[in-house]
Design a protein around this motif. Sequence first.
Motif, PDB file in Angstrom:
ATOM      1  N   THR C 404       0.824  -1.196   0.000  1.00 39.60           N
ATOM      2  CA  THR C 404       0.000   0.000   0.000  1.00 39.60           C
ATOM      3  C   THR C 404       0.866   1.256   0.000  1.00 39.60           C
ATOM      4  O   THR C 404       0.553   2.238  -0.669  1.00 39.60           O
ATOM      5  CB  THR C 404      -0.938   0.003   1.229  1.00 39.60           C
ATOM      6  OG1 THR C 404      -1.648  -1.227   1.224  1.00 39.60           O
ATOM      7  CG2 THR C 404      -1.919   1.150   1.165  1.00 39.60           C
ATOM      8  N   ARG C 437      -6.804   7.752  -6.500  1.00 38.02           N
ATOM      9  CA  ARG C 437      -6.740   7.745  -5.048  1.00 38.02           C
ATOM     10  C   ARG C 437      -7.123   9.101  -4.479  1.00 38.02           C
ATOM     11  O   ARG C 437      -6.614  10.138  -4.902  1.00 38.02           O
ATOM     12  CB  ARG C 437      -5.332   7.371  -4.602  1.00 38.02           C
ATOM     13  CG  ARG C 437      -5.215   7.168  -3.116  1.00 38.02           C
ATOM     14  CD  ARG C 437      -3.824   6.697  -2.758  1.00 38.02           C
ATOM     15  NE  ARG C 437      -3.515   7.084  -1.396  1.00 38.02           N
ATOM     16  CZ  ARG C 437      -3.311   6.208  -0.417  1.00 38.02           C
ATOM     17  NH1 ARG C 437      -3.369   4.940  -0.667  1.00 38.02           N
ATOM     18  NH2 ARG C 437      -3.026   6.626   0.798  1.00 38.02           N
ATOM     19  N   ASP C 439      -7.782  10.557  -0.599  1.00 43.52           N
ATOM     20  CA  ASP C 439      -7.779  10.203   0.815  1.00 43.52           C
ATOM     21  C   ASP C 439      -9.006  10.715   1.559  1.00 43.52           C
ATOM     22  O   ASP C 439      -9.387  10.166   2.585  1.00 43.52           O
ATOM     23  CB  ASP C 439      -6.509  10.721   1.486  1.00 43.52           C
ATOM     24  CG  ASP C 439      -5.329   9.845   1.121  1.00 43.52           C
ATOM     25  OD1 ASP C 439      -5.566   8.752   0.560  1.00 43.52           O
ATOM     26  OD2 ASP C 439      -4.185  10.240   1.372  1.00 43.52           O
ATOM     27  N   THR C 441     -12.280  11.047   0.375  1.00 43.32           N
ATOM     28  CA  THR C 441     -13.477  10.251   0.147  1.00 43.32           C
ATOM     29  C   THR C 441     -13.230   8.776   0.357  1.00 43.32           C
ATOM     30  O   THR C 441     -14.164   7.989   0.433  1.00 43.32           O
ATOM     31  CB  THR C 441     -13.979  10.431  -1.292  1.00 43.32           C
ATOM     32  OG1 THR C 441     -12.911  10.052  -2.170  1.00 43.32           O
ATOM     33  CG2 THR C 441     -14.364  11.859  -1.570  1.00 43.32           C
ATOM     34  N   GLY C 442     -11.954   8.382   0.446  1.00 43.87           N
ATOM     35  CA  GLY C 442     -11.651   6.969   0.616  1.00 43.87           C
ATOM     36  C   GLY C 442     -11.686   6.213  -0.701  1.00 43.87           C
ATOM     37  O   GLY C 442     -11.426   5.020  -0.755  1.00 43.87           O
ATOM     38  N   ARG C 445      -8.540   3.941  -2.263  1.00 47.53           N
ATOM     39  CA  ARG C 445      -7.714   3.722  -1.071  1.00 47.53           C
ATOM     40  C   ARG C 445      -6.712   2.588  -1.311  1.00 47.53           C
ATOM     41  O   ARG C 445      -5.591   2.612  -0.865  1.00 47.53           O
ATOM     42  CB  ARG C 445      -8.667   3.312   0.007  1.00 47.53           C
ATOM     43  CG  ARG C 445      -8.565   3.393   1.442  1.00 47.53           C
ATOM     44  CD  ARG C 445      -7.516   3.818   2.260  1.00 47.53           C
ATOM     45  NE  ARG C 445      -7.137   2.693   3.072  1.00 47.53           N
ATOM     46  CZ  ARG C 445      -5.899   2.372   3.282  1.00 47.53           C
ATOM     47  NH1 ARG C 445      -4.927   3.066   2.774  1.00 47.53           N
ATOM     48  NH2 ARG C 445      -5.614   1.348   4.028  1.00 47.53           N
TER      49      ARG C 445
END
Lengths: 431, 325, 523
Positions: C404, C437, C439, C441-442, C445
């Motif tokens: 990740t 991506r 961060d 709103t997710g 992820r």
Amino acid sequence: MTSVETTPIDVPLPDQKAAKPVSPAVQIAREFLESPLAVVGLAILLIIILVAVFAPWIAPQNPYDLSEIRLEDSRQPPGSQRTTAPWEIDLDLAVDPSAEGRSEFTFGEEAPIESAVLTWTPVAGENAVTMSLIFNPTLEGIPLEPLRIDDLPRRAELDIGEKHNFRSFWTVEVAELAEFTLSSSRPLDRPFELELAIKATEGEALMTYWLGTDGQGRDMLSAIMYGLRTSLAVGVVSCFFAMVIGLSLGMTAAFFGGRIETIIMRIVDLQLSFPTILVALMLLAILGSGVEKVMLALIIVQWAYFARTARSVALVERSKEYVEAAQCLALSKARVIFRHLLPNCLPPIIVVATVQVANAIALEATLSFLGIGLPVTEPSLGLLISNGFEFMLSGRYWISMYPGLALLLTIIAINLVGDRLRDTLNPRLRR
Amino acid sequence: MTVFIIRRLLQSVVVVAVMTVLVFAGVYAIGNPVEILISQDATEAERAAAIARLGLDKSLPEQYLSFLGNLLKGDLGTSFVFGEPALQLVLDRFPATMELAVCAMLIAILIGVPLGLYAGLRPDSVGGRTIMTGSILGFSLPNFWQGLMLIMLFAVILQWLPAGGRGERGEFLGIESSFFSWDGLSHLILPAINLALFKTSLVIRLTRASVRETINLDYVKFARAKGLKPSRVIGLHVLKNIMIPLVTIIGLEFGSVIAFAVVTETVFAWPGMGKLIIDSIFQLDRPVIVAYLIVIVFLFITINLVVDILYAVLDPRVRLSEQKS
Amino acid sequence: MWKSLSTATFAVGLVVGAMAHAEDITIAVASEVTAMDPHYHNTGNNNQIVGLIYDRMLHQDSNQQLEPGLAVEWGPIADDVWEFKLREGVTFHDGSPLTAEDIVFSYERVPNVPNSPSSFATYTAGIAEIIVVDDYTIQFRTNGPYPLLPIDLSTIQIVSSENPDATTEDYNAGSASIGSGPYKFVSYTPGESIVLEANKDYWGGAPQFDTVTYRPISSDAARVAALLAGDVDVISGVPTSDIATLEDNPNIVLSQGVSNRVIYLHIDSRRVYSPFVTDNDGNQMFNPLQDVNVRKAISMAIDRDTIVEEVMEGIAIPAGQVLPEGFFGVSDNIEVPEYDPEGARALLAEAGYPDGFKLTIHGPNDRYINDEQIAQAIAQMLTRVGIETAVETMPRSVYFGRATGDENGSEFSLMLVGWGSGTGEASSPLRALLHTRNDETGLGRTNRGRYSSAPFDATLQMALNTVDDNMRAALLARATEIAMREVGLIPTHFQVNTWGTRTGLRYIPRTDEYTRPTNVVIE
């Protein structure tokens, strides 16, 4: 200056009667060879070492080179052949279900057949097409993998063969292709294209997998040879460094005494009070996996054994007259330690070293088994065993069994030799 | 003696301190447990919240200090994975591991001592040599491989014994244990044999070596010369004397049996501490790893202490040397 | 076929229930439960067991299609308001009635479980307000149009509001483990067993087994051995290598089912330099994976059939998109990419890499079925088209964090990962794996390759705001097509799970990979 009273009572004294004109090395060798079991062990060990050292030249395959291994050859039993790629052909059977039709296929040189004819007729009043596929010459008698028909229109079925459990293709026999029907619950109004995969089972032999292959198609014999190399290298290298460190610290402790000795020996005691497996486990959990990390962990868990032995032997030797004589000659401390004391301390250290090499190999295998040892593409024996165990219950014993035997043989050989060495070098030394 | 015990305890505190620092730094370095624990659908904000909940947003020294603070209160932290006190988790599984270790040690002694005695008394006989060669085999067989073979043979092929897990527990005198039920015992046999093999070899070799030494001592020769029956000479004079080194080593090895249980428990799915520690390592459950280590350190210190005291009881000479140093 | 299968399950369940056959069953699963608190840790392994003790507003059947649970009717009454009618006469195991109050309490508890390593808060985040209309009617006001609400609610267990202060430990001890589901909590011994007993008063009919015992056995071999030895009746995760022999064993019945899990490669396609890509001499080079043709070449170089046949021993399905055929939002227009090594080489040459380059593929070694073997197989195949590929695998504890990475991207260049769609439809993988991506709103992820495409993002956004099912399915399919054309990731295969039972029992596969006694059929 010399303090004799600290000498532990259980440290062995050398055999005084051994002072014969024969050199000690010959004496020891002779005594060693008296045990047939030890000789067998030594012979096996020598062979194993030779195999490990020369593996890149004698192994039939380089098991670490991904372009040399073939997935298609995975899990072959011992004695099976590596062959050239088998002959294979995909036929696209294009069908227009609205009318009768016919199409012809011709094949290239490598195929054992020349041509095939596909004819189809719509079944009147039903959502179905009857088809027929005739090969010239016939495919009967040619060793083939099961034929597969795929890409059926949605909700369509065949009246021959069997649909796969959860995949879309049907498995059929060659003979059944002479006439078969495709039917559907919905109107067949659009042209469709079935895919027929024909694949021969064998090509020409290239090499023999004497011990079979593993899950990746690696030749087990080669993998074991290379695995021995890794296992032995890990064992020997880690032991060597552990010995160097342990010997230096142990001798330093014995020679200088006082606070240095106390500190070193406290650490040794502390470490020896913990089982090696636990310490190694923790270290690898912290360090992560990899060859050099396994070696580092093995060095850390082993040095204390050497330090303890080195100190106790050095204490005895130090009080002997030859050391005193050397000191009287005003030789430097380093010279006394390395030229006089060290050679006389070596025999018991060698015994410890042999035992420790065997332990290190077993420990590395155990760690690899627990999943925190070596990387997967360059497997040691332990990793081969652990990878192979999943195939054990399904009867593919060779993937785990042979590396297991190789590991067992190696450790037994080393232990047999070590055992005899202990008896000959130092009859009273105990683990 | 009191001074001796206090010194030992102080030592153990140092060990625990060093261990915790190492484990803290080490586990911190490998990775973030949140990455494995958190749901794959979680948003960044939830991830941050989870990190904060587990106290992982603070710097390493801060985390360590708060751990030390809690430690003084007897709190070893809460498992990241299970959300329960880490010490409790470890202690819950302690009995299972002890059961296995005790059983393995019993097997090692019951088989090892008689065989070692025989090999020591008749070192050159075929039996004696076979036993010694066999003991080398016992040393050499890697523990995990031997366990897998046991499962293959007894559980899968012969189907005599269960392949893994812990069976029912019976109750006897208020103690709950696998020893007191047939089902429990049948589950215990294979893992115990697996764990015992290495120690059996060790006991054989140790017994043999001690017998060989004792048998040539003057008092044994004297006893023989007196015309005592060989069985009495061996049973009373020899055996009594070899007990001293044997008890010491067996005591000390008990700790290593508990440690090696990590492998056995993994192979046989035995729900003990070893299984817990392996799982915790893979899940980076730091509080449990630390709690396990602290328990183990204290266990070892206790074992060493008990062995030292036993040694003194068995061998009066020891007390003299103790005073001297 | 999906539908008929699920009705069959239901029918058999009823028949057996009516027979009131007294039976006990022992189930061995691969992983240990982390807690009996149903809101503590969102993992499939916990959910499969707590889901027996508790009910959800809606249930997911074996194919993850929604079916009535505590709610009997549901639907939107405005773009951002949903109404649920509750089943009447449902009682908890202690006899107290289950009402709207318990449901509100459960949803409020979800974000506030102390120490929760992975909470269910994602699934309550869409709710702006809960309105209790009467004891058996509840309305949810959402933050804007939110078509996923019913699916989200189908993941959250409803607990009794009579224990407002119950902690995770109380649930583990059993004092708070009071639900309304088909089985009651009896005992939980960590690492050893979980015992449940039948709830004879269950609203769906008394379950067929009197007691159910779950035992965690993590080693594949040991789990199979336990089944062979007769210690357990059902096991999950039968290793592919054992399937051929077990099929011939008259004492064992195997059943297989496609899961919602796709195994795929994430490719570092944004960065100018990628950490594990070098030229053939080992020097740093401009990241060739930015070029869509190179990504396409990699996809063509992978022989999915051989992976399925050899590595998975036939127990998997070659994949060309993120969910298998039959799921909501899957595209009918995507074929599994053909294996074409010559074509791959030609594409590479065209892109300016006639001699290839060097690459390392990373993967976990304890997460997916045969994960380590798959990574090696892919390396073998890429090496053959000129991309010399090394393999590095590691335990998941280390792997996922590194894969990740941080705001600068993943630590790897090419990584083997898997994704199971917990919602049973396509938006779950598309949102997490392929959206740019973001961060806040997710979204994206888990977009480890940092694929970013404006048309894809726009299409997906539109789908997420569309309440109409047919429209949403079409938009999701459309978004999938865009991402697959641009090779945002390379799917290799769909995992197929295998369950083993002793003869006399049969397991009806679940796409969510759960192993539950309610899916066991007595024959």
